[in-house]
Motif scaffolding. Structure first.
Motif, PDB file in Angstrom:
ATOM      1  N   GLY A  30       0.910  -1.201   0.112  1.00 28.73           N
ATOM      2  CA  GLY A  30       0.059  -0.090  -0.117  1.00 28.73           C
ATOM      3  C   GLY A  30       0.806   1.321  -0.112  1.00 28.73           C
ATOM      4  N   GLY A  31       2.088   1.018   0.029  1.00 25.99           N
ATOM      5  CA  GLY A  31       3.055   2.336  -0.054  1.00 25.99           C
ATOM      6  C   GLY A  31       4.412   2.058  -0.574  1.00 25.99           C
ATOM      7  N   PRO A  32       5.092   3.167  -0.897  1.00 25.41           N
ATOM      8  CA  PRO A  32       6.422   2.849  -1.388  1.00 25.41           C
ATOM      9  C   PRO A  32       7.566   2.663  -0.342  1.00 25.41           C
ATOM     10  N   GLY A  33       8.638   2.376  -0.887  1.00 20.82           N
ATOM     11  CA  GLY A  33      10.048   2.216   0.332  1.00 20.82           C
ATOM     12  C   GLY A  33      10.392   0.844   0.139  1.00 20.82           C
ATOM     13  N   GLU A  81      17.177  14.585  -0.567  1.00 20.27           N
ATOM     14  CA  GLU A  81      16.032  15.217  -0.662  1.00 20.27           C
ATOM     15  C   GLU A  81      14.977  14.466   0.049  1.00 20.27           C
ATOM     16  N   TRP A  82      14.919  13.192   0.083  1.00 17.50           N
ATOM     17  CA  TRP A  82      13.927  12.512   0.925  1.00 17.50           C
ATOM     18  C   TRP A  82      14.419  12.394   2.318  1.00 17.50           C
ATOM     19  N   VAL A  83      15.669  12.205   2.465  1.00 14.47           N
ATOM     20  CA  VAL A  83      15.846  12.315   3.900  1.00 14.47           C
ATOM     21  C   VAL A  83      15.574  13.786   4.600  1.00 14.47           C
ATOM     22  N   GLU A 140      10.057  16.949   8.877  1.00 16.64           N
ATOM     23  CA  GLU A 140       8.639  16.753   9.811  1.00 16.64           C
ATOM     24  C   GLU A 140       9.233  16.492  11.246  1.00 16.64           C
ATOM     25  N   GLY A 141      10.542  16.498  11.459  1.00 17.35           N
ATOM     26  CA  GLY A 141      10.908  15.998  12.631  1.00 17.35           C
ATOM     27  C   GLY A 141      10.813  14.553  13.175  1.00 17.35           C
ATOM     28  N   TRP A 142      10.930  13.697  12.014  1.00 16.06           N
ATOM     29  CA  TRP A 142      10.783  12.170  12.289  1.00 16.06           C
ATOM     30  C   TRP A 142      12.163  11.496  12.128  1.00 16.06           C
ATOM     31  N   TYR A 172       5.407   8.120   3.443  1.00 17.36           N
ATOM     32  CA  TYR A 172       4.642   9.197   3.544  1.00 17.36           C
ATOM     33  C   TYR A 172       5.406  10.333   2.565  1.00 17.36           C
ATOM     34  N   VAL A 173       6.556  10.490   2.993  1.00 19.84           N
ATOM     35  CA  VAL A 173       7.426  11.565   2.388  1.00 19.84           C
ATOM     36  C   VAL A 173       7.886  11.295   0.882  1.00 19.84           C
TER      37      VAL A 173
END
Ligand SMILES: Cc1cc2nc3c(=O)[nH]c(=O)nc-3n(C[C@H](O)[C@H](O)[C@H](O)COP(=O)(O)OP(=O)(O)OC[C@H]3O[C@@H](n4cnc5c(N)ncnc54)[C@H](O)[C@@H]3O)c2cc1C
Length: 515
Positions: free
Chosen positions: A86-89, A111-113, A119-121, A153-154
């Motif tokens: 249901g999502g990438p990665g 850019e992804w990082v 987001e503070g994640w 999400y990113v």
């Protein structure tokens, strides 16, 4: 835009997507891997709708597929990304690696990082728990962690912004092949299975970013099975999270039992450690990958949540399961890993101070593979290419690699069977030699199919060559390369095989001729 496949396409689909025919085409070894019996059945011919068309169709949304889709779309061609989850990665998120990866970094990766960090994640375990830095239980130094859903999400945000058409929850199951009178075949469409049933997605250029070369295999292009000369692949892991750990108590206990070896011995004597869990290192290869894969003790990394850790467990190497190619092995691996993980949590709670109130707070949605099929491309990279530092006229990357059979001291077994610490720090004196290796564009071109490119773990290389390369930043970077090459082929109206790479090392600002 839903259309039925043309009569011609339909005919080729019926010839090349019939499971019965597919099994008949397999060699003896492949047939054994695919089926538990020698009986085959023929499924009726069926007509399936063409659900979408794109210039570039990327199959697999892991770091490599993400890189490929981003770069193709940003280069201005219509791009679609197909992903079974249901999502990438891929392994980095759905497989619960929870990390940005190790090794080199590149602009898209950064850019992804940065997106995760903004987001503070992003979580630096060493800052939060300085005691972990030299802790023998820790999986790997210098990891930056995130929660899987945050990293995914990113990626989704970036993919949508780049205008990539996303098709998640769609399992790629087959290819529709067009036979060309001159030389290699082409893929006309890929077939996916999802909530709508079976659908075809047509494209001009396709990218295999499945991490295990599913597209190559279904298209009938050649590949080598995962594993060394004995057919033993690098072990795989079903990662899990455990929460409610009292780290201070654990660190205190480790003063007398650093690797938990005393606790493990007590639990083993009481019959609380299943066979295969905390296996001694002699079961591993003894060479490069061996010291790393196999865990004689807990193998963990701290996560952002208070008292939370991510845990690795490994399927015993000597079982020789090959989940990339054998459905029964894949199923057995998942079942046994689930049992190991539960057994480990129970062991920790019962025998290791600090875990009394701990609980399993999540198991990864799937068992992530460290090694799948290796396509045989127009160039197959081998260990000799590392040792000889081979140069190529069509080199696209320069990468530093170690000799895969000369284990880095960092990855040596961390304790012996007496529980004594053996971990060796890398210093200038004991640092293994590194080699400057080039990767040719031909390693991204599978044999037999002219409009398919390979990305990430699907690179054309042998088991030996694979290990030093197969990390998240590099997988993403190779995705970017083939995404860019695919867009160039689309714009010039040529196939992937027609690209003669004369542009030197791949660089974001590289001028690829007129495109
Ligand atoms: C247990 C483990 C630990 C690791 N630890 C690290 C680490 O600490 N640091 C690091 O840098 N790297 C690590 N790696 C390696 C890293 O995860 C991989 O190199 C990287 O994820 C490879 O990217 P990829 O896109 O090629 O493949 P994958 O990440 O495997 O992505 C492939 C994608 O294709 C999808 N897919 C596959 N088949 C199909 C199909 N038939 N239809 C539709 N979709 C499909 C999958 O769902 C997945 O999303 C680890 C790997 C494993 C398994």
């Amino acid at each position: 835009m839903m259309q039925k496949m043309s009569r011609r396409s339909f005919l080729s689909a019926s010839v090349f997507t019939s499971i019965g025919i597919f099994i008949e085409r397999l060699s003896g070894g492949e047939r054994k891997a695919a089926a538990a019996t020698d009986i085959s059945i023929r499924i009726p011919e069926t007509e399936i709708p063409v659900a979408a068309e794109a210039d570039v169709v990327v199959v697999g949304g892991g770091p490599a597929g993400f890189g490929a889709a981003m770069r193709a779309a940003r280069s201005g061609v219509k791009t679609m990304l197909i992903e079974r989850f249901g999502g990438p990665g891929g392994a980095a998120t759905s497989g619960y690696m929870c990390t940005t990866g190790v090794g080199d970094t590149f602009p898209l990766h950064s850019e992804w990082v940065k997106g995760i960090s903004d987001e503070g994640w992003l979580f630096d375990a060493w800052k939060a728990y300085p005691q972990l830095e030299d802790n023998v239980l820790v999986h790997q130094s210098g990891r930056m962690n995130f929660y899987p859903d945050d990293g995914a999400y990113v990626m989704i945000r970036m993919l949508e912004k780049a205008n990539v058409k996303l098709l998640f929850r769609s399992l790629f199951v087959d290819t529709v092949i067009r036979r060309n009178s001159s030389g290699d075949d082409s893929i006309e469409a890929v077939v996916v299975e999802n909530a709508s049933g079976r659908q075809a997605i047509k494209g001009k250029i396709f990218i295999d970013a499945t991490g295990r070369a599913d597209v190559v295999a279904r298209a009938g292009a050649p590949f080598k099975s995962a594993g060394n000369e004995k057919g033993l692949p690098v072990p795989f892991s079903l990662m899990y999270k455990i929460s409610g750990v009292d780290y201070d108590k654990l660190f205190e206990y480790q003063k007398s039992d650093p690797a938990l070896w005393t606790a493990i011995a007590r639990a083993r004597a009481a019959g609380d450690i299943p066979e295969g869990l905390y296996m001694p290192y002699q079961y591993t290869m003894g060479g490069g990958w061996g010291g790393y894969c196999g865990c004689p003790q807990l193998n963990m990394c701290a996560l952002r949540g208070k008292g939370e850790m991510l845990v690795w467990s490994f399927i015993p190497y000597h079982w020789g399961l090959n989940p990339a190619e054998n459905g029964f092995d894949a199923s057995r691996g998942e079942i046994e890993m689930r049992k190991f993980n539960i057994a480990e949590v129970k062991f920790l709670k019962k025998y290791v101070p600090g875990f009394e109130d701990a609980y399993l707070s999540g198991m990864a949605p799937y068992m992530a593979l460290r090694e799948g099929r290796h396509p045989v491309g127009e160039y197959l990279l081998t260990r000799d290419d590392i040792l000889n530092e081979s140069k190529f006229p069509d080199a696209v990357f320069k990468k530093t690699l170690g000799d895969p059979l000369n284990t880095s001291p960092e990855f040596q077994p961390r304790t012996n069977e007496k529980g004594e610490l053996m971990r060796v720090k890398i210093t200038d004196e004991n640092k293994p030699r590194s080699y400057t290796c080039e990767i040719p564009f031909r390693a991204f071109l599978p044999k037999k199919i002219n409009n398919l490119l390979l990305a990430g773990e699907c690179l054309s290389c042998t088991h030996d060559w694979f290990y030093g390369y197969r990390l998240i930043p590099w997988s993403m970077r190779t995705g970017e390369l083939v995404g860019r090459a695919a867009s160039m082929a689309v714009k010039q109206g040529i196939t992937a095989k027609d690209i003669k790479w004369t542009f030197g090392y791949f660089d974001d600002s590289l001028n690829l001729g007129k495109n």
